[in-house]
Design an enzyme around this catalytic site. Structure first.
Site, mmCIF file in Angstrom:
data_model
loop_
_atom_site.group_PDB
_atom_site.id
_atom_site.type_symbol
_atom_site.label_atom_id
_atom_site.label_comp_id
_atom_site.label_asym_id
_atom_site.label_seq_id
_atom_site.Cartn_x
_atom_site.Cartn_y
_atom_site.Cartn_z
ATOM 1 N N HIS A 258 43.691 45.428 37.310
ATOM 2 C CA HIS A 258 43.045 46.279 37.510
ATOM 3 C C HIS A 258 42.005 46.769 36.844
ATOM 4 O O HIS A 258 41.640 45.737 35.726
ATOM 5 C CB HIS A 258 44.050 47.049 37.075
ATOM 6 N N GLY B 26 39.036 56.011 43.052
ATOM 7 C CA GLY B 26 39.064 57.550 42.326
ATOM 8 C C GLY B 26 38.087 58.376 42.751
ATOM 9 O O GLY B 26 37.671 59.612 42.292
ATOM 10 N N GLU C 268 38.380 45.875 44.775
ATOM 11 C CA GLU C 268 38.661 46.768 44.903
ATOM 12 C C GLU C 268 37.569 47.185 44.108
ATOM 13 O O GLU C 268 36.774 47.151 42.680
ATOM 14 C CB GLU C 268 39.938 47.604 43.338
ATOM 15 N N GLY D 104 45.606 54.425 44.815
ATOM 16 C CA GLY D 104 46.089 54.954 43.842
ATOM 17 C C GLY D 104 46.564 56.520 43.640
ATOM 18 O O GLY D 104 48.013 57.092 44.514
ATOM 19 N N GLY D 105 45.138 57.473 44.073
ATOM 20 C CA GLY D 105 45.651 58.352 44.030
ATOM 21 C C GLY D 105 46.524 59.177 45.489
ATOM 22 O O GLY D 105 47.656 60.166 45.442
ATOM 23 N N SER E 226 39.536 54.782 46.783
ATOM 24 C CA SER E 226 39.751 55.831 47.842
ATOM 25 C C SER E 226 40.049 55.419 49.207
ATOM 26 O O SER E 226 39.669 56.014 49.968
ATOM 27 C CB SER E 226 38.287 56.164 47.830
ATOM 28 N N GLU F 244 40.517 48.970 35.545
ATOM 29 C CA GLU F 244 40.888 49.824 34.442
ATOM 30 C C GLU F 244 41.332 49.428 33.517
ATOM 31 O O GLU F 244 41.112 49.201 31.832
ATOM 32 C CB GLU F 244 41.838 50.696 34.997
ATOM 33 N N ASN G 231 49.828 52.031 43.609
ATOM 34 C CA ASN G 231 49.594 52.211 42.086
ATOM 35 C C ASN G 231 49.908 53.838 41.818
ATOM 36 O O ASN G 231 48.322 54.380 42.048
ATOM 37 C CB ASN G 231 48.371 51.310 42.039
ATOM 38 N N TRP G 232 50.516 54.011 40.727
ATOM 39 C CA TRP G 232 50.959 54.968 40.483
ATOM 40 C C TRP G 232 50.052 55.620 39.091
ATOM 41 O O TRP G 232 49.732 56.799 38.389
ATOM 42 C CB TRP G 232 52.296 55.534 40.347
ATOM 43 N N LYS G 233 49.273 54.862 38.369
ATOM 44 C CA LYS G 233 48.535 53.961 37.387
ATOM 45 C C LYS G 233 49.473 54.968 35.777
ATOM 46 O O LYS G 233 50.683 54.990 36.662
ATOM 47 C CB LYS G 233 47.247 55.222 37.435
HETATM 48 C C1 PEP Z 1 43.634 51.802 42.377
HETATM 49 O O1 PEP Z 1 44.281 52.596 41.805
HETATM 50 O O2 PEP Z 1 43.881 50.400 42.871
HETATM 51 C C2 PEP Z 1 42.707 53.115 43.390
HETATM 52 C C3 PEP Z 1 42.230 51.722 44.521
HETATM 53 O O3 PEP Z 1 43.002 53.808 43.086
HETATM 54 P P1 PEP Z 1 42.124 55.232 44.194
HETATM 55 O O4 PEP Z 1 42.669 54.996 45.787
HETATM 56 O O5 PEP Z 1 42.552 56.509 43.669
HETATM 57 O O6 PEP Z 1 41.128 55.237 44.522
#
Ligand code: PEP
Length: 249
Positions: A97, A172, A166, A232-233, A211, A99, A12-14
């Site tokens: 999500h 993050g 999640e 994500g990251g 994470s 966010e 997920n590049w957000k």
């Molecule tokens: C996400 O964006 O769904 C996520 C899990 O981010 P990260 O891996 O950066 O925690």
């Protein structure tokens, strides 16, 4: 890992990525050419979808959106329909999500309606659920996730549905739940899906997200009912992402 389901490693590049970052998708497509599994998915910002689709054509890498509107078209300035995402080359769409739930006030009921829209357009919905730190500390994580699942998943989601657990406090932050906590939650989600969807519940892939890094991915691979990860990251750089992919081979 388990269940005979093909694992899914989704990035997920957000709100990250400019055209120059398409090189990362190019590198992922190249590096995954000879990997029969896992299934690999990148959800870039919508601005990159069509260019990414050209890069990924004929490769094993699939693409997804990060949200969609529930209507197929109309007077909804700034929104994108599921049909538009499919037309741009998406096969999946992330819905609910945390966010979006936090920043846009999305409710589970809205997520369910968007999931209907995704299915209408032939997209596979990835429905996200997860508790806050306070809810976990209060012992409410299972009840909260159970309620989110019940309200977010359409009654007949078909074979493509994916659920991502999640924990909000892990996204993050570099903090992760223990493998025991993830195992407990994924077993619970599998059982709830069985109650809600019958045998269809056994076919839903359950992703862990929060994470996920190359350094901790082995912990998640080893857990029953973890059928992949939502990253994500660590999905923004092809080298990091491919290490995670390879852990699910
Ligand atoms: C996400 O964006 O769904 C996520 C899990 O981010 P990260 O891996 O950066 O925690």
């Amino acid at each position: 890992m388990t269940d005979g389901l093909v694992p899914l490693v989704a990035g997920n590049w957000k709100m990250n990525g400019l055209r120059r970052d398409l090189d990362e998708i190019r590198a992922i497509a190249g590096a995954s050419a000879h990997l029969p599994r896992p299934e690999i998915l990148i959800c870039p910002p919508a601005t990159l979808l069509m260019a990414a689709a050209e890069i990924c054509a004929g490769t094993a890498v699939r693409l997804g959106g990060q949200d969609c509107h529930n209507e197929p078209s109309g007077m909804h300035t700034g929104d994108l329909s599921a049909e538009m995402l499919a037309d741009a080359g998406a096969a999946y769409v992330i819905l609910g999500h945390s966010e979006r739930r936090a920043e846009h006030g999305e409710t589970s009921e809205e997520v369910r309606i968007k999931a209907h829209a995704a299915l209408r357009a032939g997209l596979m919905p990835i429905i996200c659920v997860g508790e806050t730190r306070a809810e976990r500390e209060a012992g409410e994580a299972l009840a909260l996730v159970g309620a989110q699942l019940k309200a977010s998943i359409p009654p007949h989601p078909g074979p493509g549905l994916v659920v991502a657990y999640e924990p909000i406090w892990a996204i993050g932050t570099g903090h992760t739940p223990t493998p025991t906590e993830v195992a407990e939650m994924h077993t619970f989600i599998r059982s709830e899906l069985g109650i809600g969807l019958g045998v269809g519940g056994t076919k839903v892939r359950l992703l862990y997200g929060g994470s996920v890094r190359s350094e901790n991915v082995k912990e998640w691979v080893a857990i029953d009912n973890v059928n992949g990860v939502l990253v994500g990251g660590a999905s923004l750089k092809s080298a990091d992402f491919m290490q995670i992919v390879k852990a699910f081979q």
